[in-house]
Design a protein around this motif. Structure first.
Motif, PDB file in Angstrom:
ATOM      1  N   PRO A   1       0.867  -1.269  -0.046  1.00  0.00           N
ATOM      2  CA  PRO A   1      -0.122   0.038   0.046  1.00  0.00           C
ATOM      3  C   PRO A   1       0.880   1.158  -0.149  1.00  0.00           C
ATOM      4  O   PRO A   1       0.530   2.138  -0.469  1.00  0.00           O
ATOM      5  N   ARG A   2       1.876   1.214   0.696  1.00  0.00           N
ATOM      6  CA  ARG A   2       2.744   2.487   0.541  1.00  0.00           C
ATOM      7  C   ARG A   2       3.575   2.713  -0.550  1.00  0.00           C
ATOM      8  O   ARG A   2       3.980   3.671  -0.720  1.00  0.00           O
ATOM      9  N   LEU A   3       3.730   1.432  -1.230  1.00  0.00           N
ATOM     10  CA  LEU A   3       4.308   1.780  -2.500  1.00  0.00           C
ATOM     11  C   LEU A   3       3.896   1.680  -3.830  1.00  0.00           C
ATOM     12  O   LEU A   3       4.377   1.757  -4.920  1.00  0.00           O
TER      13      LEU A   3
ATOM     14  N   VAL B   1      11.045   0.685   3.795  1.00  0.00           N
ATOM     15  CA  VAL B   1       9.645   0.214   3.567  1.00  0.00           C
ATOM     16  C   VAL B   1       9.748  -0.748   2.156  1.00  0.00           C
ATOM     17  O   VAL B   1       9.181  -1.554   2.061  1.00  0.00           O
ATOM     18  N   PHE B   2      10.663  -0.334   1.338  1.00  0.00           N
ATOM     19  CA  PHE B   2      10.924  -1.208   0.041  1.00  0.00           C
ATOM     20  C   PHE B   2      11.260  -2.657   0.762  1.00  0.00           C
ATOM     21  O   PHE B   2      10.831  -3.791   0.297  1.00  0.00           O
ATOM     22  N   VAL B   3      12.454  -2.759   1.614  1.00  0.00           N
ATOM     23  CA  VAL B   3      12.651  -3.960   2.212  1.00  0.00           C
ATOM     24  C   VAL B   3      11.643  -4.707   2.885  1.00  0.00           C
ATOM     25  O   VAL B   3      11.542  -5.891   2.673  1.00  0.00           O
ATOM     26  N   GLN B   4      10.870  -3.808   3.670  1.00  0.00           N
ATOM     27  CA  GLN B   4       9.483  -4.706   4.206  1.00  0.00           C
ATOM     28  C   GLN B   4       8.706  -5.188   3.553  1.00  0.00           C
ATOM     29  O   GLN B   4       8.078  -6.381   3.655  1.00  0.00           O
TER      30      GLN B   4
ATOM     31  N   LEU C   1      11.959   5.408   2.816  1.00  0.00           N
ATOM     32  CA  LEU C   1      11.553   4.605   1.696  1.00  0.00           C
ATOM     33  C   LEU C   1      12.314   3.144   1.442  1.00  0.00           C
ATOM     34  O   LEU C   1      11.901   2.250   0.994  1.00  0.00           O
ATOM     35  N   SER C   2      13.704   3.286   1.902  1.00  0.00           N
ATOM     36  CA  SER C   2      14.561   2.210   1.613  1.00  0.00           C
ATOM     37  C   SER C   2      13.899   1.303   2.621  1.00  0.00           C
ATOM     38  O   SER C   2      13.969  -0.121   2.214  1.00  0.00           O
TER      39      SER C   2
ATOM     40  N   LEU D   1      13.047   8.736  -6.161  1.00  0.00           N
ATOM     41  CA  LEU D   1      12.265   8.070  -5.931  1.00  0.00           C
ATOM     42  C   LEU D   1      11.288   8.436  -4.428  1.00  0.00           C
ATOM     43  O   LEU D   1      10.117   8.323  -4.299  1.00  0.00           O
ATOM     44  N   ALA D   2      12.214   8.764  -3.567  1.00  0.00           N
ATOM     45  CA  ALA D   2      11.453   9.406  -2.404  1.00  0.00           C
ATOM     46  C   ALA D   2      10.694  10.390  -2.264  1.00  0.00           C
ATOM     47  O   ALA D   2       9.704  10.722  -1.922  1.00  0.00           O
TER      48      ALA D   2
END
Length: 331
Positions: free
Chosen positions: A228-230, A264-267, A261-262, A250-251
């Protein structure tokens, strides 16, 4: 005269037809090559199933069973192959079949699987402690459901007659056509490189394909509900692959701080934004090369790699082939 080596392939409802016919055709073609040389056939091919009734494959084609597996003495088999397909889940719940496979493993010279057939062997426990692969779409299930199996995600097959980088006794292969790669390796071990190469040429195949199975899978954009956040950023990215896609850019597009952002991507995707962008650009480059839409230098520019050398390094990093080789084989 050398005795015939019996190659048996398990079949069951909703089996993938090519998982069965592809490898068996390799052995049949090896027989033809030997006959051309004035030598007797080496392989006897048979299909084994749970009943004597014809078996409907996932394509709707029906295959005839030569013998029920309950009646087969595994000691009389040279090689036993277990294919994959939509019917795998049912077979994984068949306790009698799993018991028979466990009993067969020490008696046959070679036991292997094609595609998702690895899940059946894993359910029988014969892959525990062994290196194994399967279709890229089933790798996570194999790894999660059978932690004792040493899963190798990017292998076409795990057969090695020397028992060094693989196993000569129990082995697996990746999706569909990788079963043909496996069968060619088995023929090469039995009859030598010249015969295996003749079979590969006859079937218009590589004797050994360069690269692993990641060259055939795609990095798909996940469902928005999963990220949802991405979601908005991931939807925006494919149309801007040739732009500056630094972390800061991107941020700003995602309206998040770079460090956030980094994280959230990993998560949510299991990788950082830089790697995701690289993989997305790679997929776009592959699509352009497959459709022969542009030269390699133009593809590199359009997909954000800039110089063809950057594109070449990324292809070798993920696919173990060059863009030129990829275009020649799939374009």
């Amino acid at each position: 005269m050398e005795a015939l080596r019996r190659i048996a392939c398990l079949i069951y409802p909703n089996v993938m037809s090519l998982d069965v016919t592809g490898p068996l055709q390799v052995f049949a073609s090896a027989n033809v090559e030997r006959l051309r040389q004035g030598l007797p056939a080496l392989y006897e091919l048979s299909l084994i199933g749970s009943t004597e009734d014809p078996v409907a494959t996932s394509a709707g084609l029906r295959m005839c069973v030569d013998q029920m597996w309950r009646q087969v003495d595994p000691a009389q088999l040279d090689t036993l192959l277990v294919p994959g397909g939509q019917g795998v889940d049912v077979q994984c719940q068949d306790a009698d079949l799993l018991d028979w496979l466990r009993n067969a493993e020490p008696k046959v010279r070679r036991l292997g699987s094609v595609c998702s057939g690895a899940l059946i062997l894993a359910a029988a426990g014969v892959l525990d402690g062994r290196m194994a692969t399967t279709h890229w779409a089933d790798v996570d299930e194999l790894r999660d459901s059978h932690p004792a199996v040493r899963v190798q995600a990017d292998r076409l097959h795990t057969y090695d007659p020397r028992n060094q980088d693989g196993d000569a006794h129990v082995f697996t292969s990746a999706g569909v056509t990788a079963g043909i790669d496996l069968a060619l390796a088995l023929v090469e071990a039995d009859l030598g490189r010249a015969t295996a190469l003749a079979v590969a040429r006859r079937l218009v195949m590589f004797l050994r394909r360069p690269g692993g199975q990641t060259q055939f899978s795609a990095l798909l954009t996940p469902e928005p509900s999963r990220v949802p956040r991405l979601a908005a950023l991931l939807d925006w990215l494919p149309a801007h692959l040739g732009d500056d896609l630094s972390l800061e850019v991107l941020a700003e597009q995602a309206r998040l701080a770079p460090r956030t952002l980094s994280r959230v991507f990993v998560q949510e995707l299991g990788m950082g934004p830089g790697r995701y962008v690289e993989r997305l650009r790679l997929e776009a480059a592959r699509a352009l090369l497959q459709d022969a839409q542009a030269s390699i230098s133009t593809v590199a520019r359009l997909t954000g790699f800039g110089h063809p050398e950057n594109l070449r390094r990324t292809f070798h990093k993920y696919l173990s082939v060059s863009p030129q080789e990829y275009a020649e084989r799939f374009g």
